[in-house]
Design a protein around this motif. Structure first.
Motif, PDB file in Angstrom:
ATOM      1  N   PHE A  89      12.630 -12.832  12.377  1.00 59.10           N
ATOM      2  CA  PHE A  89      11.240 -12.781  12.852  1.00 59.10           C
ATOM      3  C   PHE A  89      11.164 -13.119  14.344  1.00 59.10           C
ATOM      4  CE2 PHE A  89      10.447 -12.362   8.513  1.00 59.10           C
ATOM      5  CZ  PHE A  89       9.100 -12.250   8.226  1.00 59.10           C
ATOM      6  N   GLU A  90      12.151 -13.855  14.850  1.00 61.80           N
ATOM      7  CA  GLU A  90      12.156 -14.239  16.262  1.00 61.80           C
ATOM      8  C   GLU A  90      12.295 -13.031  17.189  1.00 61.80           C
ATOM      9  OE1 GLU A  90      15.041 -17.313  16.991  1.00 61.80           O
ATOM     10  OE2 GLU A  90      14.489 -18.410  15.170  1.00 61.80           O
ATOM     11  N   ASN A  91      12.817 -11.930  16.672  1.00 61.04           N
ATOM     12  CA  ASN A  91      12.975 -10.729  17.480  1.00 61.04           C
ATOM     13  C   ASN A  91      11.723  -9.860  17.522  1.00 61.04           C
ATOM     14  OD1 ASN A  91      16.079 -11.070  16.229  1.00 61.04           O
ATOM     15  ND2 ASN A  91      15.948 -10.567  18.403  1.00 61.04           N
ATOM     16  N   PHE A  92      10.686 -10.235  16.768  1.00 57.77           N
ATOM     17  CA  PHE A  92       9.524  -9.357  16.651  1.00 57.77           C
ATOM     18  C   PHE A  92       8.194 -10.051  16.922  1.00 57.77           C
ATOM     19  CE2 PHE A  92      12.954  -7.588  14.135  1.00 57.77           C
ATOM     20  CZ  PHE A  92      12.964  -6.267  14.543  1.00 57.77           C
ATOM     21  N   LEU A  93       7.922 -11.184  16.290  1.00 56.94           N
ATOM     22  CA  LEU A  93       6.615 -11.808  16.436  1.00 56.94           C
ATOM     23  C   LEU A  93       6.357 -12.382  17.821  1.00 56.94           C
ATOM     24  CD1 LEU A  93       6.672 -11.377  13.336  1.00 56.94           C
ATOM     25  CD2 LEU A  93       5.394 -13.514  13.131  1.00 56.94           C
ATOM     26  N   PRO A  94       7.325 -13.029  18.475  1.00 52.87           N
ATOM     27  CA  PRO A  94       7.043 -13.547  19.810  1.00 52.87           C
ATOM     28  C   PRO A  94       6.680 -12.459  20.821  1.00 52.87           C
ATOM     29  CG  PRO A  94       8.967 -14.623  18.887  1.00 52.87           C
ATOM     30  CD  PRO A  94       8.636 -13.488  17.969  1.00 52.87           C
ATOM     31  N   ALA A  95       7.296 -11.281  20.713  1.00 54.31           N
ATOM     32  CA  ALA A  95       6.997 -10.190  21.643  1.00 54.31           C
ATOM     33  C   ALA A  95       5.547  -9.746  21.535  1.00 54.31           C
ATOM     34  CB  ALA A  95       7.927  -9.007  21.382  1.00 54.31           C
ATOM     35  N   THR A 285       0.299  -6.463   1.047  1.00 56.01           N
ATOM     36  CA  THR A 285       1.408  -6.549   0.104  1.00 56.01           C
ATOM     37  C   THR A 285       2.514  -5.620   0.600  1.00 56.01           C
ATOM     38  OG1 THR A 285       0.607  -4.775  -1.362  1.00 56.01           O
ATOM     39  CG2 THR A 285      -0.159  -7.022  -1.805  1.00 56.01           C
ATOM     40  N   ILE A 286       3.760  -6.069   0.455  1.00 60.22           N
ATOM     41  CA  ILE A 286       4.906  -5.317   0.959  1.00 60.22           C
ATOM     42  C   ILE A 286       5.915  -5.117  -0.163  1.00 60.22           C
ATOM     43  CG2 ILE A 286       6.727  -5.217   2.697  1.00 60.22           C
ATOM     44  CD1 ILE A 286       5.125  -7.222   4.368  1.00 60.22           C
ATOM     45  N   GLY A 287       6.381  -3.899  -0.328  1.00 59.48           N
ATOM     46  CA  GLY A 287       7.397  -3.599  -1.339  1.00 59.48           C
ATOM     47  C   GLY A 287       8.445  -2.660  -0.794  1.00 59.48           C
ATOM     48  N   GLY A 288       9.633  -2.707  -1.392  1.00 58.69           N
ATOM     49  CA  GLY A 288      10.720  -1.817  -1.006  1.00 58.69           C
ATOM     50  C   GLY A 288      11.056  -0.869  -2.138  1.00 58.69           C
ATOM     51  N   ALA A 289      11.459   0.344  -1.795  1.00 59.66           N
ATOM     52  CA  ALA A 289      11.772   1.346  -2.805  1.00 59.66           C
ATOM     53  C   ALA A 289      12.911   0.896  -3.712  1.00 59.66           C
ATOM     54  CB  ALA A 289      12.136   2.672  -2.127  1.00 59.66           C
ATOM     55  N   ASN A 330       6.891  -3.162  11.984  1.00 60.45           N
ATOM     56  CA  ASN A 330       5.799  -2.350  12.513  1.00 60.45           C
ATOM     57  C   ASN A 330       4.550  -2.516  11.652  1.00 60.45           C
ATOM     58  OD1 ASN A 330       7.233  -1.321  14.675  1.00 60.45           O
ATOM     59  ND2 ASN A 330       7.886   0.524  13.591  1.00 60.45           N
ATOM     60  N   GLY A 331       4.738  -2.520  10.335  1.00 60.67           N
ATOM     61  CA  GLY A 331       3.605  -2.688   9.427  1.00 60.67           C
ATOM     62  C   GLY A 331       3.024  -4.075   9.473  1.00 60.67           C
ATOM     63  N   LEU A 332       3.884  -5.074   9.509  1.00 59.55           N
ATOM     64  CA  LEU A 332       3.410  -6.458   9.561  1.00 59.55           C
ATOM     65  C   LEU A 332       2.648  -6.724  10.857  1.00 59.55           C
ATOM     66  CD1 LEU A 332       3.294  -9.392   8.551  1.00 59.55           C
ATOM     67  CD2 LEU A 332       5.553  -9.754   9.592  1.00 59.55           C
ATOM     68  N   LEU A 333       3.192  -6.294  11.985  1.00 60.72           N
ATOM     69  CA  LEU A 333       2.516  -6.535  13.261  1.00 60.72           C
ATOM     70  C   LEU A 333       1.194  -5.796  13.340  1.00 60.72           C
ATOM     71  CD1 LEU A 333       5.521  -6.415  15.758  1.00 60.72           C
ATOM     72  CD2 LEU A 333       4.331  -8.431  14.901  1.00 60.72           C
ATOM     73  N   ASP A 334       1.133  -4.599  12.785  1.00 60.22           N
ATOM     74  CA  ASP A 334      -0.128  -3.853  12.757  1.00 60.22           C
ATOM     75  C   ASP A 334      -1.186  -4.615  11.979  1.00 60.22           C
ATOM     76  OD1 ASP A 334      -1.643  -1.320  13.285  1.00 60.22           O
ATOM     77  OD2 ASP A 334      -1.638  -1.218  11.104  1.00 60.22           O
ATOM     78  N   PHE A 335      -0.790  -5.179  10.826  1.00 61.05           N
ATOM     79  CA  PHE A 335      -1.720  -5.973  10.012  1.00 61.05           C
ATOM     80  C   PHE A 335      -2.198  -7.197  10.780  1.00 61.05           C
ATOM     81  CE2 PHE A 335      -2.220  -9.586   7.058  1.00 61.05           C
ATOM     82  CZ  PHE A 335      -3.314  -9.126   6.294  1.00 61.05           C
ATOM     83  N   LEU A 336      -1.280  -7.904  11.429  1.00 58.73           N
ATOM     84  CA  LEU A 336      -1.636  -9.127  12.164  1.00 58.73           C
ATOM     85  C   LEU A 336      -2.549  -8.808  13.340  1.00 58.73           C
ATOM     86  CD1 LEU A 336       1.787 -11.019  12.161  1.00 58.73           C
ATOM     87  CD2 LEU A 336      -0.168 -11.380  10.642  1.00 58.73           C
TER      88      LEU A 336
END
Length: 339
Positions: A89-95, A285-289, A330-336
């Motif tokens: 998460f350190e590579n994505f949320l701080p940016a 909600t997040i799911g993987g195939a 990408n999906g998580l950051l869009d939601f936030l």
């Protein structure tokens, strides 16, 4: 000589100015790195006192970044793993200037371990999260709770008990029913395994021979690298191996049960499907195939809460934030951002 030096400095200034005006090139948000507390600095680490019916303990938290408008508290899975597998998460949320908070639940990682199975209780963990929230000053204007796997169960329970304190909720790779999870494991995941391998695993489980090295030798290539994290074992990220290497087996077995095919511990009858409409805060909600959890169930969950969104990781498994990383973040950051 001085004329040449002046020319070089001027060129550096021009290049720097051009870079600042280029799309995608940003100056760092220095306020994000400012301490949120005065006094002795500890890199954002705080030991939070937790009151329980059997005495007081401390749990470990670490704040990463400083954003008064949005703070994401991470609930790890297992049960019994640690915050460490979230380090990507350190590579994505701080940016994106989103603050997040690592948190080892009681009995996990850097937190106290009472070595008493009576503490491994869902309601007690809900109370613990609420105490952590209060101590960290999280509230409905900034508090986002993200729970992964077992942490997703805990996040749902917390939301049903205290959603007045939440700004948003993320349920990552977790269904809303353990009986449904068990059925999916038996009816879908087991059938994808080599029948001979499955028969041997079944025999070991029937004999309760979970400590037999053969059990994990079979599960790793035939289950874990297909449904937990879809990478060859020698390529599993170091934070994942470090976290799993510290798994509290007492907590894991008490809550989950010893088998990887469904739940057999305290959570065996946990089911919140009928209560999902009571969750009114914005929920992702997040799911993987290829998840251990049924992605269709997690997609359905987003239709049951009042304000739900589903993120599908087509290449992902249970740890989609590694094996379908771009889709996940990408999906998580869009939601936030929409919060």
């Amino acid at each position: 000589m001085y004329t040449r030096l002046l020319s070089v400095l001027l060129l550096v200034f021009v290049i720097s100015a051009c870079q600042q005006n280029q799309p995608g090139v940003h100056s760092p948000d220095l306020s994000y790195f400012q301490p949120s507390d005065s006094g002795l600095q500890t890199g954002g680490v705080r030991m939070i006192p937790i009151q329980t019916p059997k005495g007081n303990f401390k749990v470990w938290t670490k704040r990463f970044g400083n954003n008064p408008q949005l703070k994401v508290l991470l609930l790890n899975g297992g049960p019994g793993a640690t915050h460490e597998y979230f380090e990507c998460f350190e590579n994505f949320l701080p940016a994106a200037s989103f603050e997040f908070i690592y948190y080892d639940q009681l009995g996990c990682g850097n937190s106290d371990n009472p070595n008493d199975t009576s503490f491994w209780d869902l309601n007690r963990y809900v109370s613990e999260v609420e105490q952590v929230r209060t101590a960290l000053g999280l509230n409905k204007d900034n508090f986002v709770l993200l729970g992964h796997s077992w942490g997703g169960i805990l996040a749902m329970e917390y939301a049903l008990a205290h959603q007045e304190n939440l700004k948003g909720l993320v349920i990552s790779n977790m269904m809303s029913s353990c009986p449904d999870y068990g059925k999916y494991a038996q009816d879908e995941l087991a059938k994808q395994m080599d029948p001979k391998v499955l028969d041997t695993i079944r025999q070991l489980e029937a004999n309760k021979d979970f400590g037999n090295p053969k059990y994990m030798e079979l599960l790793m290539p035939n289950f874990y690298t297909k449904h937990i994290l879809r990478l060859p074992l020698d390529e599993w990220p170091e934070p994942v191996n470090r976290s799993f290497g510290k798994m509290n087996q007492s907590l894991y077995v008490t809550m989950q049960g010893p088998s990887e095919f469904g739940i057999a511990g305290k959570l065996v009858n946990w089911d919140r499907k009928a209560d999902l409409p009571k969750i009114t805060v914005p929920t992702l909600t997040i799911g993987g195939a290829h998840d251990t959890m049924d992605p269709e169930h997690m997609k359905w969950m987003a239709t049951q809460v009042k304000s739900g969104t589903y993120l599908h990781c087509a290449n992902g498994s249970h740890m989609s934030f590694y094996d379908d990383q771009a889709t996940y973040f990408n999906g998580l950051l869009d939601f936030l951002k929409k919060l």
